[in-house]
Scaffold this motif. Structure first.
Motif, short mmCIF file in Angstrom:
data_model
loop_
_atom_site.label_atom_id
_atom_site.label_comp_id
_atom_site.label_asym_id
_atom_site.label_seq_id
_atom_site.Cartn_x
_atom_site.Cartn_y
_atom_site.Cartn_z
N LYS A 1 -10.61 -0.58 37.38
CA LYS A 1 -10.02 0.38 38.33
C LYS A 1 -9.71 1.71 37.64
O LYS A 1 -9.94 2.78 38.21
N ALA A 2 -9.19 1.62 36.41
CA ALA A 2 -8.89 2.84 35.66
C ALA A 2 -10.16 3.63 35.36
O ALA A 2 -10.18 4.86 35.42
N ARG A 3 -11.22 2.90 35.04
CA ARG A 3 -12.51 3.57 34.77
C ARG A 3 -13.02 4.27 36.02
O ARG A 3 -13.56 5.38 35.95
N LYS A 4 -12.85 3.63 37.18
CA LYS A 4 -13.30 4.23 38.44
C LYS A 4 -12.52 5.52 38.74
O LYS A 4 -13.08 6.50 39.23
N VAL A 5 -11.21 5.51 38.43
CA VAL A 5 -10.39 6.72 38.62
C VAL A 5 -10.95 7.87 37.79
O VAL A 5 -11.02 9.01 38.24
N GLN A 6 -11.36 7.56 36.54
CA GLN A 6 -11.93 8.60 35.68
C GLN A 6 -13.23 9.15 36.24
O GLN A 6 -13.51 10.34 36.11
N VAL A 7 -14.03 8.29 36.86
CA VAL A 7 -15.27 8.76 37.49
C VAL A 7 -14.95 9.74 38.61
O VAL A 7 -15.57 10.82 38.71
N TYR A 8 -13.99 9.38 39.47
CA TYR A 8 -13.58 10.29 40.55
C TYR A 8 -13.04 11.60 39.97
O TYR A 8 -13.31 12.68 40.50
N ASN A 9 -12.28 11.49 38.90
CA ASN A 9 -11.72 12.66 38.22
C ASN A 9 -12.83 13.60 37.74
O ASN A 9 -12.78 14.82 37.94
N ILE A 10 -13.83 13.02 37.09
CA ILE A 10 -14.95 13.82 36.56
C ILE A 10 -15.69 14.54 37.68
O ILE A 10 -15.98 15.74 37.59
N ILE A 11 -15.99 13.81 38.77
CA ILE A 11 -16.73 14.39 39.89
C ILE A 11 -15.96 15.55 40.51
O ILE A 11 -16.50 16.64 40.73
N TYR A 12 -14.66 15.32 40.76
CA TYR A 12 -13.88 16.39 41.39
C TYR A 12 -13.71 17.59 40.46
O TYR A 12 -13.80 18.74 40.91
N ASP A 13 -13.49 17.33 39.18
CA ASP A 13 -13.32 18.44 38.24
C ASP A 13 -14.58 19.29 38.10
O ASP A 13 -14.50 20.50 37.89
N ILE A 14 -15.74 18.66 38.21
CA ILE A 14 -16.99 19.43 38.17
C ILE A 14 -17.05 20.39 39.36
O ILE A 14 -17.46 21.55 39.23
N ILE A 15 -16.62 19.89 40.53
CA ILE A 15 -16.56 20.75 41.72
C ILE A 15 -15.58 21.90 41.49
O ILE A 15 -15.86 23.06 41.80
N GLU A 16 -14.41 21.57 40.92
CA GLU A 16 -13.41 22.60 40.60
C GLU A 16 -13.99 23.68 39.70
O GLU A 16 -13.77 24.87 39.91
N VAL A 17 -14.69 23.24 38.65
CA VAL A 17 -15.26 24.18 37.68
C VAL A 17 -16.19 25.16 38.36
O VAL A 17 -16.07 26.39 38.20
N ILE A 18 -17.13 24.64 39.13
CA ILE A 18 -18.15 25.49 39.78
C ILE A 18 -17.49 26.50 40.72
O ILE A 18 -17.74 27.71 40.65
#
Length: 211
Positions: free
Chosen positions: A11-28
């Motif tokens: 579950k913690a690993r899945k949270v990190q995946v969601y974090n990465i995806i959203y942060d990439i959107i934030e960056v762009i």
């Protein structure tokens, strides 16, 4: 491995995946909006998101290793690397924000209004508290200092989001040209403090013994 721990790790690993995806959107979105409007705070916020992508990816790598049941020595090594990546992330973003904020204050440059920037900031005010809660929760469940440190990293991003949004609104409605760089600069003391703590935690980890 204990099945309960295995479940929380996944579950913690899945949270990190969601974090990465959203942060990439934030960056762009934030970097495009920041460079278009000339906002030091938006640019600094976007670069903080770049660092968060690196930090979250490193933590995903550490969690993934334990899920795959690699040797304890390797898990500890990944923990140490994760802490150092988090510490370096705080230092890098603090250095850039300081430089960019001081430059904008000296130049007395007023940023243009950015509707796109405001929209992504408001969305982040909703998303980041959710990420913080889950990271901290699983950090406690797994007794993982690096997950808790990463939740603090995301809290810095939330704090910065509030500061950046306040700065943009102050420039827009109060004509405070200095509010944007000052809003960005307010993040630096907290970021340096958390970076130092992450560095100290990383130094304490030893992985000389094997499983």
């Amino acid at each position: 491995m204990d099945q309960q721990r295995y479940k929380y790790l996944k579950k913690a690993r899945k949270v990190q995946v969601y974090n990465i995806i959203y942060d990439i959107i934030e960056v762009i979105v934030s970097l495009i909006a920041g460079f278009t409007s000339g906002s030091a705070a938006l640019i600094g916020w976007g670069l903080d998101s770049v660092i968060e992508v690196v930090s979250a990816s490193t933590l995903w790598w550490r969690l993934h290793g334990e899920i795959k049941d690699i040797e304890e020595q390797q898990v500890r090594k990944r923990e140490k690397i994760t802490f150092f990546v988090i510490a370096a992330s705080f230092l890098l973003v603090s250095s850039f924000i300081t430089y960019d904020s001081i430059s904008k204050l000296i130049a007395q440059k007023t940023p243009s209004w950015s509707t796109t920037g405001v929209i992504i900031l408001v969305i982040s005010l909703v998303v980041n508290p959710i990420l913080i809660w889950y990271k901290y929760r699983y950090g406690k469940k797994l007794d993982s200092k690096e997950l808790i440190a990463d939740s603090k990293d995301t809290f810095v991003c939330l704090y910065q989001t509030i500061a950046v949004l306040s700065g943009l609104l102050a420039v827009r409605y109060l004509d405070w040209w200095w509010a944007d760089p000052v809003a960005a600069f307010l993040i630096v003391p907290y970021a340096l403090k958390e970076g130092w703590e992450a560095f100290q935690n990383g130094r304490k980890i030893s992985y000389s013994s094997s499983k």
